[in-house]
Design an enzyme around this catalytic site. Structure first.
Site, PDB file in Angstrom:
ATOM      1  N   GLU A  99       2.468   1.476  -3.718  1.00 46.94           N
ATOM      2  CA  GLU A  99       1.857   0.150  -3.246  1.00 46.94           C
ATOM      3  C   GLU A  99       0.487   0.047  -3.697  1.00 46.94           C
ATOM      4  O   GLU A  99      -0.430  -0.602  -2.979  1.00 46.94           O
ATOM      5  CB  GLU A  99       1.751   0.253  -1.782  1.00 46.94           C
ATOM      6  CG  GLU A  99       3.168   0.602  -0.987  1.00 46.94           C
ATOM      7  CD  GLU A  99       3.212   0.589   0.335  1.00 46.94           C
ATOM      8  OE1 GLU A  99       2.152   0.880   0.944  1.00 46.94           O
ATOM      9  OE2 GLU A  99       4.419   0.834   1.051  1.00 46.94           O
ATOM     10  N   GLU A 124      13.668   3.300  -0.549  1.00 45.80           N
ATOM     11  CA  GLU A 124      13.639   3.333   0.780  1.00 45.80           C
ATOM     12  C   GLU A 124      14.227   2.181   1.293  1.00 45.80           C
ATOM     13  O   GLU A 124      13.753   1.337   2.166  1.00 45.80           O
ATOM     14  CB  GLU A 124      12.034   2.975   1.224  1.00 45.80           C
ATOM     15  CG  GLU A 124      11.045   3.933   0.585  1.00 45.80           C
ATOM     16  CD  GLU A 124       9.724   3.762   1.050  1.00 45.80           C
ATOM     17  OE1 GLU A 124       9.429   2.983   2.002  1.00 45.80           O
ATOM     18  OE2 GLU A 124       8.762   4.493   0.276  1.00 45.80           O
TER      19      GLU A 124
END
Ligand code: GLA
Length: 406
Positions: A192, A297
């Site tokens: 991220e 994910e």
């Protein structure tokens, strides 16, 4: 497959073992899946694999087996679940071939105090994976969240300098990869780092070190464990500007001789968002940039949200019953939408099976999903393929049917 490259010798040997095996049909199917997926990293002993009949009804196909020729199917786990819930444990060994520790390898889980590493929780997951011949994705080395505050502070309590932070980053990466060498063969190196507009997230890593912190992290990982596959992981990668930022990152790394093997697209989705076409463009862009794609994910949120709050954790006061409408069960029409959404996503992933190496569902069952507590805590959500009792949902069968149809 890059991550799980196979050796022809072992393939021949194991195929032979398989043909000679007198085990039950269910067990021999599992052996075949293992043979396909884990040849280079694992020496498979069929005796080490638990009797499937004791764990799963024979009529429920194994997700991992059904997609064995397409990609490795994984899931996220916690030590709590492994220790306390034998039923879910059985479920996961039948349907999944790869585990991501949801929290146990994060910086604050292993190195809360300076100079002291505690690998006990991570080791439990490693032991479990070894026992059941499952791969592990290391998650995560450098992230802006779940890092203890001492990391960013110097001895005088002042903000750590670039040099100190780089030293701590390198030491952490080296310590983690030394510990997991030969046990974990792929790591999310950085998580991220970009915002939706493609700019760098203003994390403490970025602010104190500068934009090259990502290069430093990948270089440190590459040097610490040359055998380990290195992944950049992020959410919202279907967004054009974010996608472009990651494509640029890949060329930047490569231009400096730094290895990056895959991009992990998190894929925390809702019933309508993001669009399949946007996801597809990113899969193509990353593949064209020369890396493998991991769906790292995947889950699908079915609950309503007030507008404009996505991305930030709300506090409990913002809970309202209207935002938690399925406490007593998922209505059939929503279950159908969920199933159709999973089907569309899996159909896309199958279309690009040559580019996608792994598909990880974020949570074994709805019971263990973070989505019950994010972005509002205490709700009942239904994001995975298995309900709270571990029963496969319509979504599971829709996904399986994609492969079973002629
Ligand atoms: C992000 C992180 C994961 C995890 C999830 C919530 O996607 O990458 O490690 O924290 O949020 O489970």
């Amino acid at each position: 497959m890059l991550l799980f490259a196979s050796s022809p010798y072992w393939m021949r040997k194991l195929c032979l073992q398989e043909r000679n095996s007198s085990y039950s049909h269910a067990r021999s199917r599992r052996g075949w899946v293992c043979t396909r997926l884990w040849l280079s990293t694992l020496l498979i002993s069929f005796r080490g694999i638990p009797a499937d009949k004791e764990t799963q009804p024979a009529h429920i196909p194994s997700l991992a087996a059904v997609f064995a020729n397409d990609f490795v199917i994984g899931t996220a786990v916690s030590t709590r679940m492994l220790a306390q819930d034998p039923e879910t444990r059985h479920l996961l060994t039948w349907h999944f071939r790869c585990l991501t520790p949801e929290n146990e390898a994060k910086w604050n889980a292993v190195n809360r105090k300076e100079g002291h590493y505690d690998f006990s929780r991570l080791n439990k997951i490693i032991e479990f994976a070894q026992q059941y011949k499952l791969a592990i994705i290391g998650h995560v080395l450098i992230w802006h969240a779940q890092v203890p505050s001492w990391v960013f502070t110097d001895q005088k309590g002042k903000p750590a300098s670039r040099a100190l932070l780089l030293q701590r980053m390198r030491r952490h990466i080296a310590t983690m990869l030394k510990h997991t060498h030969g046990k974990i063969n792929a790591w999310d190196v950085v998580n991220e780092a970009f915002l939706a507009n493609g700019r760098f997230r203003q994390s403490l890593w970025f602010k104190r070190i500068g934009p090259d912190y990502i290069e430093h992290a990948f270089r440190a990982a590459m040097e610490a464990d040359p055998d380990c596959k290195l992944i950049y992981n992020d959410y919202g990668l279907y967004k054009k500007q974010k996608r472009q930022a990651v494509v640029k990152l890949i060329s930047r790394l490569r231009a400096q001789g730094i290895r990056i093997d895959a991009v992990g697209m998190q894929m925390h989705c809702s019933l309508n968002h993001p669009r399949v076409e946007e996801i597809e463009q990113s899969i193509l862009a990353f593949a064209n940039a020369g890396v493998k794609v991991h769906i790292s994910e995947l889950d699908i949120d079915v609950l309503p949200l007030p507008r404009g709050i996505w991305g930030g954790m709300l506090d409990k006061r913002q809970y309202t019953p209207a935002l938690d409408p399925y406490r007593n069960g998922l209505p059939e029409h929503v279950a159908t939408k969920l199933a159709q959404r999973y089907k569309k996503l899996f159909a896309l992933f199958l279309k690009h099976r040559d580019k996608i190496e792994r598909l990880t569902i974020w949570g074994v069952t709805d019971r263990y999903s973070w989505k019950n507590n994010f972005p509002i805590s205490g709700r009942i959500n239904y994001p995975t393929l298995f309900d709270r009792n571990g029963t496969p949902k319509d979504a599971f069968y829709e996904v399986i049917r994609l492969k079973k149809r002629p």
